[in-house]
Design a protein around this motif. Sequence first.
Motif, PDB file in Angstrom:
ATOM      1  N   ASP A  12       0.856  -1.179   0.000  1.00  0.00           N
ATOM      2  CA  ASP A  12       0.000   0.000   0.000  1.00  0.00           C
ATOM      3  C   ASP A  12       0.894   1.232   0.000  1.00  0.00           C
ATOM      4  O   ASP A  12       1.447   1.624   1.022  1.00  0.00           O
ATOM      5  CB  ASP A  12      -0.900  -0.019   1.249  1.00  0.00           C
ATOM      6  N   LEU A  13       1.028   1.870  -1.157  1.00  0.00           N
ATOM      7  CA  LEU A  13       1.944   2.994  -1.287  1.00  0.00           C
ATOM      8  C   LEU A  13       1.386   4.278  -0.688  1.00  0.00           C
ATOM      9  O   LEU A  13       2.047   5.311  -0.706  1.00  0.00           O
ATOM     10  CB  LEU A  13       2.277   3.204  -2.773  1.00  0.00           C
ATOM     11  N   THR A  14       0.136   4.254  -0.154  1.00  0.00           N
ATOM     12  CA  THR A  14      -0.448   5.446   0.443  1.00  0.00           C
ATOM     13  C   THR A  14      -0.245   5.486   1.948  1.00  0.00           C
ATOM     14  O   THR A  14      -0.824   6.320   2.639  1.00  0.00           O
ATOM     15  CB  THR A  14      -1.961   5.497   0.121  1.00  0.00           C
ATOM     16  N   THR A  15       0.565   4.573   2.466  1.00  0.00           N
ATOM     17  CA  THR A  15       0.774   4.517   3.908  1.00  0.00           C
ATOM     18  C   THR A  15       1.263   5.849   4.452  1.00  0.00           C
ATOM     19  O   THR A  15       2.178   6.450   3.908  1.00  0.00           O
ATOM     20  CB  THR A  15       1.799   3.424   4.248  1.00  0.00           C
ATOM     21  N   ASP A  16       0.664   6.286   5.540  1.00  0.00           N
ATOM     22  CA  ASP A  16       1.109   7.484   6.235  1.00  0.00           C
ATOM     23  C   ASP A  16       2.289   7.084   7.109  1.00  0.00           C
ATOM     24  O   ASP A  16       2.115   6.421   8.130  1.00  0.00           O
ATOM     25  CB  ASP A  16      -0.036   8.035   7.082  1.00  0.00           C
ATOM     26  N   ALA A  17       3.498   7.456   6.693  1.00  0.00           N
ATOM     27  CA  ALA A  17       4.706   6.997   7.377  1.00  0.00           C
ATOM     28  C   ALA A  17       4.743   7.439   8.831  1.00  0.00           C
ATOM     29  O   ALA A  17       5.151   6.688   9.711  1.00  0.00           O
ATOM     30  CB  ALA A  17       5.941   7.505   6.635  1.00  0.00           C
ATOM     31  N   ASP A  18       4.314   8.664   9.102  1.00  0.00           N
ATOM     32  CA  ASP A  18       4.362   9.174  10.470  1.00  0.00           C
ATOM     33  C   ASP A  18       3.422   8.389  11.378  1.00  0.00           C
ATOM     34  O   ASP A  18       3.803   7.981  12.485  1.00  0.00           O
ATOM     35  CB  ASP A  18       3.985  10.657  10.481  1.00  0.00           C
ATOM     36  N   ALA A  19       2.201   8.139  10.912  1.00  0.00           N
ATOM     37  CA  ALA A  19       1.236   7.378  11.710  1.00  0.00           C
ATOM     38  C   ALA A  19       1.697   5.938  11.887  1.00  0.00           C
ATOM     39  O   ALA A  19       1.535   5.342  12.954  1.00  0.00           O
ATOM     40  CB  ALA A  19      -0.139   7.418  11.045  1.00  0.00           C
ATOM     41  N   GLU A  20       2.301   5.359  10.841  1.00  0.00           N
ATOM     42  CA  GLU A  20       2.769   3.983  10.940  1.00  0.00           C
ATOM     43  C   GLU A  20       3.914   3.865  11.937  1.00  0.00           C
ATOM     44  O   GLU A  20       3.977   2.910  12.715  1.00  0.00           O
ATOM     45  CB  GLU A  20       3.208   3.490   9.557  1.00  0.00           C
ATOM     46  N   LEU A  21       4.824   4.824  11.942  1.00  0.00           N
ATOM     47  CA  LEU A  21       5.908   4.803  12.918  1.00  0.00           C
ATOM     48  C   LEU A  21       5.363   4.887  14.339  1.00  0.00           C
ATOM     49  O   LEU A  21       5.836   4.193  15.234  1.00  0.00           O
ATOM     50  CB  LEU A  21       6.887   5.945  12.662  1.00  0.00           C
ATOM     51  N   SER A  22       4.367   5.722  14.553  1.00  0.00           N
ATOM     52  CA  SER A  22       3.765   5.840  15.881  1.00  0.00           C
ATOM     53  C   SER A  22       3.138   4.515  16.302  1.00  0.00           C
ATOM     54  O   SER A  22       3.236   4.103  17.462  1.00  0.00           O
ATOM     55  CB  SER A  22       2.710   6.951  15.892  1.00  0.00           C
ATOM     56  N   ARG A  23       2.501   3.842  15.356  1.00  0.00           N
ATOM     57  CA  ARG A  23       1.886   2.547  15.655  1.00  0.00           C
ATOM     58  C   ARG A  23       2.950   1.513  16.007  1.00  0.00           C
ATOM     59  O   ARG A  23       2.792   0.730  16.950  1.00  0.00           O
ATOM     60  CB  ARG A  23       1.074   2.066  14.447  1.00  0.00           C
ATOM     61  N   LEU A  24       4.064   1.516  15.278  1.00  0.00           N
ATOM     62  CA  LEU A  24       5.133   0.556  15.538  1.00  0.00           C
ATOM     63  C   LEU A  24       5.807   0.836  16.876  1.00  0.00           C
ATOM     64  O   LEU A  24       6.203  -0.095  17.587  1.00  0.00           O
ATOM     65  CB  LEU A  24       6.153   0.583  14.403  1.00  0.00           C
ATOM     66  N   VAL A  25       5.935   2.107  17.248  1.00  0.00           N
ATOM     67  CA  VAL A  25       6.493   2.459  18.558  1.00  0.00           C
ATOM     68  C   VAL A  25       5.623   1.860  19.662  1.00  0.00           C
ATOM     69  O   VAL A  25       6.125   1.243  20.608  1.00  0.00           O
ATOM     70  CB  VAL A  25       6.606   3.982  18.722  1.00  0.00           C
ATOM     71  N   ARG A  27       3.553  -0.637  19.472  1.00  0.00           N
ATOM     72  CA  ARG A  27       3.633  -2.099  19.424  1.00  0.00           C
ATOM     73  C   ARG A  27       4.912  -2.580  20.104  1.00  0.00           C
ATOM     74  O   ARG A  27       4.904  -3.543  20.864  1.00  0.00           O
ATOM     75  CB  ARG A  27       3.589  -2.552  17.966  1.00  0.00           C
ATOM     76  N   TYR A  28       6.007  -1.891  19.832  1.00  0.00           N
ATOM     77  CA  TYR A  28       7.279  -2.288  20.428  1.00  0.00           C
ATOM     78  C   TYR A  28       7.269  -2.098  21.940  1.00  0.00           C
ATOM     79  O   TYR A  28       7.773  -2.931  22.698  1.00  0.00           O
ATOM     80  CB  TYR A  28       8.426  -1.491  19.806  1.00  0.00           C
ATOM     81  N   GLN A  29       6.705  -0.978  22.402  1.00  0.00           N
ATOM     82  CA  GLN A  29       6.707  -0.693  23.832  1.00  0.00           C
ATOM     83  C   GLN A  29       5.865  -1.695  24.614  1.00  0.00           C
ATOM     84  O   GLN A  29       6.069  -1.889  25.810  1.00  0.00           O
ATOM     85  CB  GLN A  29       6.202   0.729  24.077  1.00  0.00           C
ATOM     86  N   ASN A  30       4.939  -2.367  23.947  1.00  0.00           N
ATOM     87  CA  ASN A  30       4.107  -3.373  24.610  1.00  0.00           C
ATOM     88  C   ASN A  30       4.729  -4.761  24.587  1.00  0.00           C
ATOM     89  O   ASN A  30       4.208  -5.695  25.198  1.00  0.00           O
ATOM     90  CB  ASN A  30       2.732  -3.447  23.933  1.00  0.00           C
ATOM     91  N   ALA A  31       5.864  -4.907  23.881  1.00  0.00           N
ATOM     92  CA  ALA A  31       6.410  -6.237  23.618  1.00  0.00           C
ATOM     93  C   ALA A  31       6.770  -7.005  24.883  1.00  0.00           C
ATOM     94  O   ALA A  31       6.493  -8.189  25.006  1.00  0.00           O
ATOM     95  CB  ALA A  31       7.627  -6.131  22.696  1.00  0.00           C
ATOM     96  N   GLY A  32       7.423  -6.361  25.833  1.00  0.00           N
ATOM     97  CA  GLY A  32       7.921  -7.080  27.000  1.00  0.00           C
ATOM     98  C   GLY A  32       7.051  -7.011  28.235  1.00  0.00           C
ATOM     99  O   GLY A  32       7.480  -7.467  29.309  1.00  0.00           O
ATOM    100  N   GLY A  33       5.838  -6.496  28.105  1.00  0.00           N
ATOM    101  CA  GLY A  33       5.001  -6.285  29.279  1.00  0.00           C
ATOM    102  C   GLY A  33       4.692  -7.543  30.066  1.00  0.00           C
ATOM    103  O   GLY A  33       4.789  -7.568  31.292  1.00  0.00           O
ATOM    104  N   VAL A  34       4.337  -8.633  29.366  1.00  0.00           N
ATOM    105  CA  VAL A  34       3.960  -9.877  30.049  1.00  0.00           C
ATOM    106  C   VAL A  34       5.141 -10.450  30.826  1.00  0.00           C
ATOM    107  O   VAL A  34       4.995 -10.922  31.958  1.00  0.00           O
ATOM    108  CB  VAL A  34       3.430 -10.905  29.037  1.00  0.00           C
ATOM    109  N   GLY A  35       6.327 -10.391  30.223  1.00  0.00           N
ATOM    110  CA  GLY A  35       7.508 -10.922  30.894  1.00  0.00           C
ATOM    111  C   GLY A  35       7.809 -10.222  32.199  1.00  0.00           C
ATOM    112  O   GLY A  35       8.135 -10.862  33.210  1.00  0.00           O
ATOM    113  N   PHE A  36       7.686  -8.910  32.208  1.00  0.00           N
ATOM    114  CA  PHE A  36       7.973  -8.169  33.429  1.00  0.00           C
ATOM    115  C   PHE A  36       6.897  -8.379  34.486  1.00  0.00           C
ATOM    116  O   PHE A  36       7.172  -8.335  35.681  1.00  0.00           O
ATOM    117  CB  PHE A  36       8.153  -6.680  33.116  1.00  0.00           C
TER     118      PHE A  36
END
Length: 258
Positions: A12-25, A27-36
């Motif tokens: 999808d070449l219409t991806t909003d890069a700024d919004a996608e980066l925020s979404r990935l941030v 997602r990443y910040q939630n990655a280790g929650g269960v382990g801790f």
Amino acid sequence: MKSHVVLPETADLTTDADAELSRLVARYQNAGGVGFEILNALGTRAESVFDQLPPSVRDGLDAATEAALHQAMRAAHGSRKLVGDRTPWINRAMASALGAAGGAGGVPSALVELPVTTMVLLRAIQAEAVSLGFDPESENVQFDCVQVFGAAGPLSRDDGADLAFMGTRLALSSGAMQTLIAKVVPKLAVVFGQKIAMQAVPVIGAMTGAATNYAFISYYQNVAHVHFGLRRLSIESGRNHEDLVAELNQRMMGPSTT
């Protein structure tokens, strides 16, 4: 340097890069929650978990991890022809069941369970690649799937290490996969050592094993999603991959990530 990413056919070449980066941030910040949460419940720290293993087990973890990774790669790729990608919750349920079985007998059974769980983790990583339009049968995507195991693990959050593995680009060559495995194994051995030690908790090993495996598969699913999300965003936006990783880091460190 040759790219490790296959261009998704339905990008999808219409991806909003700024919004996608925020979404990935996020997602990443939630990655280790269960382990801790598990560490807090047990009243322990990630740094002390690995040291609880017997010296003989610690000394053999590199070899055990490398063997488990090779077995998992063969089994994961072979099983794709028989069983399609499962939904994330099915993968998590399967990993939890394996963790309970591995924890029921302490360290010996946890070591026996390790290759099977590694295969399930790899299949879950491949499923995240597929969800973002990548072909897991492609050599360069297989390379990236193994590279995800270079992350810090759910019990030892190290943003610097995770971002370093996301930014690493190795040229594909005849020995590239073995070179990558040699880089990944020492770190992954420590991560798997923490997992085995958690499963060896007296009396509650099976319960802790199930919870630990759930934390592991949740972590690697999230990290794989971020890893392949950045690869896809680079393709769709035309932006340099390393620049996207640097911006991801900046957003995590800045006030906008709260």
